[in-house]
Design an enzyme around this catalytic site. Structure first.
Site, PDB file in Angstrom:
ATOM      1  N   GLY A 272      25.576 -10.224  -3.437  1.00  0.00           N
ATOM      2  CA  GLY A 272      25.271  -9.328  -2.329  1.00  0.00           C
ATOM      3  C   GLY A 272      23.983  -9.739  -1.634  1.00  0.00           C
ATOM      4  O   GLY A 272      23.903  -9.816  -0.415  1.00  0.00           O
TER       5      GLY A 272
ATOM      6  N   HIS B 134      16.945  -2.324  -3.257  1.00  0.00           N
ATOM      7  CA  HIS B 134      17.130  -3.025  -4.533  1.00  0.00           C
ATOM      8  C   HIS B 134      16.340  -4.335  -4.539  1.00  0.00           C
ATOM      9  O   HIS B 134      15.560  -4.608  -5.468  1.00  0.00           O
ATOM     10  CB  HIS B 134      18.626  -3.286  -4.736  1.00  0.00           C
ATOM     11  CG  HIS B 134      18.978  -4.037  -5.989  1.00  0.00           C
ATOM     12  ND1 HIS B 134      19.622  -3.457  -7.046  1.00  0.00           N
ATOM     13  CD2 HIS B 134      18.764  -5.320  -6.358  1.00  0.00           C
ATOM     14  CE1 HIS B 134      19.793  -4.351  -8.008  1.00  0.00           C
ATOM     15  NE2 HIS B 134      19.287  -5.502  -7.609  1.00  0.00           N
ATOM     16  N   GLU B 135      16.523  -5.139  -3.498  1.00  0.00           N
ATOM     17  CA  GLU B 135      15.827  -6.431  -3.465  1.00  0.00           C
ATOM     18  C   GLU B 135      14.327  -6.230  -3.362  1.00  0.00           C
ATOM     19  O   GLU B 135      13.538  -6.976  -3.959  1.00  0.00           O
ATOM     20  CB  GLU B 135      16.331  -7.289  -2.298  1.00  0.00           C
ATOM     21  CG  GLU B 135      17.830  -7.558  -2.309  1.00  0.00           C
ATOM     22  CD  GLU B 135      18.371  -8.039  -3.651  1.00  0.00           C
ATOM     23  OE1 GLU B 135      17.678  -8.819  -4.328  1.00  0.00           O
ATOM     24  OE2 GLU B 135      19.480  -7.614  -4.035  1.00  0.00           O
TER      25      GLU B 135
ATOM     26  N   HIS C 119      12.658  -5.562  -6.617  1.00  0.00           N
ATOM     27  CA  HIS C 119      12.475  -6.807  -7.374  1.00  0.00           C
ATOM     28  C   HIS C 119      11.157  -7.511  -7.041  1.00  0.00           C
ATOM     29  O   HIS C 119      10.680  -8.319  -7.837  1.00  0.00           O
ATOM     30  CB  HIS C 119      13.599  -7.782  -7.067  1.00  0.00           C
ATOM     31  CG  HIS C 119      14.857  -7.579  -7.859  1.00  0.00           C
ATOM     32  ND1 HIS C 119      14.851  -7.431  -9.225  1.00  0.00           N
ATOM     33  CD2 HIS C 119      16.154  -7.534  -7.479  1.00  0.00           C
ATOM     34  CE1 HIS C 119      16.116  -7.299  -9.642  1.00  0.00           C
ATOM     35  NE2 HIS C 119      16.918  -7.356  -8.608  1.00  0.00           N
TER      36      HIS C 119
HETATM   37 ZN   LIG Z   1      18.999  -7.389  -8.445  1.00  0.00          ZN
END
Ligand SMILES: [Zn+2]
Length: 898
Positions: free
Chosen positions: A309, A343-344, A347
């Site tokens: 993704g 989400h990214e 990180h």
């Molecule tokens: Zn991830």
């Protein structure tokens, strides 16, 4: 084996170097100058194989104290390969006794120099070996000149040419072990380094990496991009993206933002959504973590042919183009975009700033980012049904995989990078994310947040292990988490909970939560959740009480329930806090079936519908009963998440019916009933609503009668219009695929006509699927040949589209006629070193709901062959799902009601 044609691996020594003469026995002789330490090292001598083992990574960590890289790369619009030179400034912990190996998959080595002096080396296509005699002393500049083919499978440095305007774009994708396809280096997460990059590229291109360029010098037709030294991080999150991208710029409270997309896709990108979601996530995370964004800028690059993704490359995140719609997105699709952006971004702290030491702690990265993204959306975005979507997507993924034979503990040993590749799954992401959602509820919200913040502060730019993380959480909460860790992280399997209760004089006399575990994983766990009590009031089934409860062991008495009004429905995981399968008691099931549409909370209806389909999957409820229930009750549903769930399971039911051995008249009747209901819902859905798009999508999966196919064709031609339904190019392709799947009307011409109008990359991929899906041996033979024998002529994205389309559920006989050919290719695929293709090959084992289907897969699994971990896992799951399908068929056949 590298599948990129003439740059195939196996090049031993480069012809350029006469000095390349070190034989393996000489290497061993050198290693033989023994001390105790050398013996310990030689025990971990490196296999002559692709990938990296944990054991060897440990040895190398003992050898290398510190490393930084200077990397020069030259890329061009044409040609099959790029060239580069890397200098690894390496500091050793002690004088080397063992050879040094440098990871480099599938390239060609032109020469190796140590401190400016040419030295001999050996290269086996996977790594370069230098004898310790050329590395005496502690500090060396090791330079490698090399070339490497561009990749066409989305890993390493991928090259893409846009069919519309001929422009070329490149990007890198590395996790877990492909950074060494860009440049030779020590490709393991615990050897963090600074990177100083310079790139020679065509002059109209942008070049993107973890830092912004220092200067760009024009040299005729090319530009030379020079970047300053980066911060220190692991190589799997290093990146190099380049091409004549369209760019948008913005700013998040001082952090410079850029967004890139291919020029021909730019008109469909909604930069406002991207930047709004990005800013909201930054706002949330910086406050929550109490650690400022650790890098200097934030670029997001939308790239073609992407395998996953998105990927959290430091400050240069890549996203699949599937996040760009060529029509209007539904709210759920917009939320999915917001979610992946968050989400990214999570990180950047969790994974990029603090990084797992080895791949056994991959879950630390992924579970955390999964949970944090949802928390960020729930706390700071326009979306108010984040946890419903979490339940619908992430949790069902996790529950599903935790009941498969290949489930595993969240924390598990990972012996090599191939195994790491197989672990990007519903356990690592979904179950891990779900139990992290449980933790703040269990420890206290603020305690959890504080623990996370301290962990990030203490371990910035370093590597960490599970113990570091749990230690910080436990300390912040003042709790010993050993038992929790044992139950949740070191043991696999899904517990089932059920409420049982007695009433007296209209009041609850006792209420107990029973917990059970599957025989293979007999662990009972402790969890905190709520028990929901429902009763009819004013014509609605309302939540009369939610009682917090921490349950543990086989039976937990809920004392606080005593004296409450006797409930009509009890839901033992109200609010979805627990990670457990819910088994409803009989009274609740009866009342639920009578009152499903009276329940006022959409989330409760969602969970009850899910419970119902769980019973079908477990072969406890015949599928035809579910179909009848859905058709009788779902028509009045207005909540979009419930509609999405019901339409999804009606589509799934339709596909199962294709495969069941059952009475044909009954099958025909049920499939027709599904088609009719779905078409009716599509007509009735409010114009332009998300429900309308949802039912349209299900319709293209279940339309099969002449009448429905005629409607589909007329929609495509514009001769039939559904008020508010705008067909974007991808929706048009789903109608064309349907026509080809049923060989209806001018199906072949429809592909040609559409391609003439829209020759984009996405359109070409859809055309492949539309051709491969035809129920004709000719189409199957052609695409099996392409997939199994001629795959070097195709990029992986094309092969994936074909593999997914090749054998839909109703084409079982065509599958049986071709399965031997699929199986015959297994050894070749299994010995390939391209893990990416293995996943595509595994898709050629579709649902095969027969004893023969189970046996075919068993024969492979029982053959004693060592299978690629990803393939082995896919086949074990396939066997299980084929068997489950047989059980479901038995349930429907045992049911005489139909
Ligand atoms: Zn991830």
């Amino acid at each position: 084996m590298n599948r990129s044609g003439k740059f195939a691996v196996g090049v031993l020594c480069s012809a350029v170097l006469a000095a390349c003469s070190l034989e393996p026995n000489q290497l061993q002789a050198t290693a033989g100058t023994s001390t105790a330490h050398a013996l310990a090292e030689s025990a971990a001598a490196r296999d002559n194989a692709p990938g990296l083992s944990e054991q060897y990574a440990k040895l190398r960590k003992q050898q290398i104290a510190q490393v930084d890289y200077k990397l020069s790369v030259t890329i061009a619009k044409t040609g099959e390969a790029f060239s580069g030179r890397v200098i690894a400034d390496t500091q050793f912990r002690r004088n080397l006794l063992q050879p040094l190996t440098i990871d480099f998959a599938g390239g060609e080595v032109r020469g190796v120099q140590v401190d400016g002096k040419t030295v001999p080396f050996e290269y086996n296509g996977h790594f370069i070996t230098i004898s310790p005699e050329h590395l005496k002393g502690r500090k060396h500049a090791i330079a490698v000149d090399y070339t490497h083919a561009y990749s066409s499978n989305g890993s390493g440095l991928h090259r893409f040419q846009d069919p519309v305007d001929g422009e070329v774009y490149m990007y890198t994708d590395f996790e877990p072990y492909d950074a060494n396809r860009l440049f030779p280096h020590f490709d393991q997460p615990n050897l963090k380094a600074h990177y100083t990059l310079d790139v020679t590229a065509p002059k109209d291109w942008s070049v993107i990496t973890s830092v912004r360029e220092k200067n760009v010098e024009q040299k005729g037709e090319v530009n030379h991009w020079v970047f300053p030294q980066s911060q220190k991080f692991s190589s799997y999150i290093f990146s190099l993206h380049a091409g004549p991208f369209h760019v948008w710029e913005n700013d998040a409270d001082g952090i410079p933002l850029r967004l890139f997309a291919r020029k021909t896709l730019a008109e469909y990108v909604k930069p406002n959504d991207w930047f709004t979601f990005t800013k909201q996530s930054f706002e949330f995370f910086q406050k929550y973590f109490e650690v400022d964004y650790p890098f200097v800028k934030y670029d997001q690059v939308i790239v073609p042919d992407f395998n996953a993704g998105a990927m959290e490359n430091v400050a240069a995140v890549t996203f699949s183009e599937r996040y760009v719609s060529r029509g209007d997105k539904t709210q759920a699709e917009r939320m999915r975009l917001a979610n992946v952006i968050a989400h990214e971004m999570a990180h950047m702290w969790f994974g990029d700033l603090v990084t797992m030491n080895w791949w056994d702690d991959l879950w630390l990265n992924e579970s955390f980012a999964t949970y944090m993204a949802n928390l960020a959306l729930a706390e700071n975005s326009e979306f108010d049904d984040v946890w419903e979507n979490f339940y619908l997507g992430t949790k069902q993924w996790a529950y599903g995989e935790d009941q498969l034979p290949t489930t595993h503990a969240i924390q598990l040993p990972v012996q090599n990078t191939d195994e790491a590749f197989a672990n990007f799954d519903g356990i690592t992401y979904g179950k891990g994310g779900s139990i992290l959602k449980q933790l703040p509820y269990y420890l206290g919200k603020e305690e959890f947040r504080k623990g996370v913040s301290n962990y990030l502060k203490d371990l910035s730019y370093k590597n960490s292990t599970l113990d570091d993380f749990m230690g910080h959480l436990g300390k912040a909460a003042g709790k010993d988490l050993d038992q929790w860790q044992q139950q949740w992280l070191y043991n696999a399997g899904l517990n089932t909970i059920a409420a049982s209760f007695q009433c007296k004089d209209g009041k609850i006399a006792s209420l107990t939560i029973k917990q059970s575990a599957p025989a293979d994983y007999p662990v009972l766990r402790e969890q905190r959740t709520q028990v929901g009590l429902y009763n009819m009031a004013g014509g609605k089934m309302v939540l009369s009480k939610a009682i917090p409860v921490t349950y543990a062991g086989a039976s937990t008495e809920v004392a606080a329930a005593k004296g409450e009004a006797c409930p009509q429905i009890v839901y033992p995981n109200e609010g979805d806090w627990a990670f457990a399968k819910v088994n409803l008691d009989k009274v609740s099931v009866d009342n639920m079936s009578k009152h499903i549409n009276d329940i006022d909370k959409p989330f409760t209806r969602l969970m009850l519908w899910q419970s119902l389909f769980d019973s079908v999957s477990d072969a406890k409820l015949p599928l035809d009963e579910f179909v009848s229930f859905a058709i009788n009750n779902a028509g009045v549903e207005t909540d979009i998440n419930v509609i999405r769930l019901v339409s999804r399971y009606l589509g799934t039911s339709y596909a199962f019916l294709d495969q069941f051995q059952m009475d044909d008249a009954k099958r025909t009747r049920l499939q027709l009933a599904i088609e009719t209901f779905v078409w009716d819902q599509l007509q009735k859905a409010p114009a332009g609503s998300d429900a309308q798009k949802t039912w349209f999508s299900t319709f293209t999966g279940v339309a099969h009668t002449n009448k429905a196919l005629t409607n589909a064709r007329n929609l495509l031609r514009g001769e039939l219009v559904i008020d508010g339904l705008k067909l974007d190019p991808d929706m048009r392709w789903s109608l064309i695929t349907l026509q080809n799947q049923r060989l209806f009307g001018d199906y072949a011409q429809a592909i040609k006509t559409e391609l003439a109008k829209d020759n984009s990359d996405r359109s070409q991929l859809n055309a492949i699927a539309a051709e491969a899906i035809r129920p004709q041996q000719e189409a199957k033979a052609k695409w099996l040949e392409n997939l199994l024998e001629k795959r070097d002529n195709f990029k992986l994205a094309q092969l994936k589209y074909a593999a997914d389309a090749l054998f839909p559920t109703e084409q079982g006989s065509l599958y049986n006629a071709n399965v031997e050919r699929v199986i015959a290719a297994l050894d070749d695929v299994n010995s390939s070193d391209a893990s990416e293709f293995v996943g595509t090959y595994a898709r050629l084992f579709p649902l095969n709901c027969s004893d023969k289907g189970v046996q075919q897969v068993s024969d492979i699994l029982d053959s004693g062959k060592t299978l690629n971990p990803l393939l082995e896992k896919a086949l074990k799951n396939r066997r299980f799902k084929n068997q489950s399908c047989l059980d479901m068929a038995e349930a429907i056949n045992g049911n005489t009601a139909g």
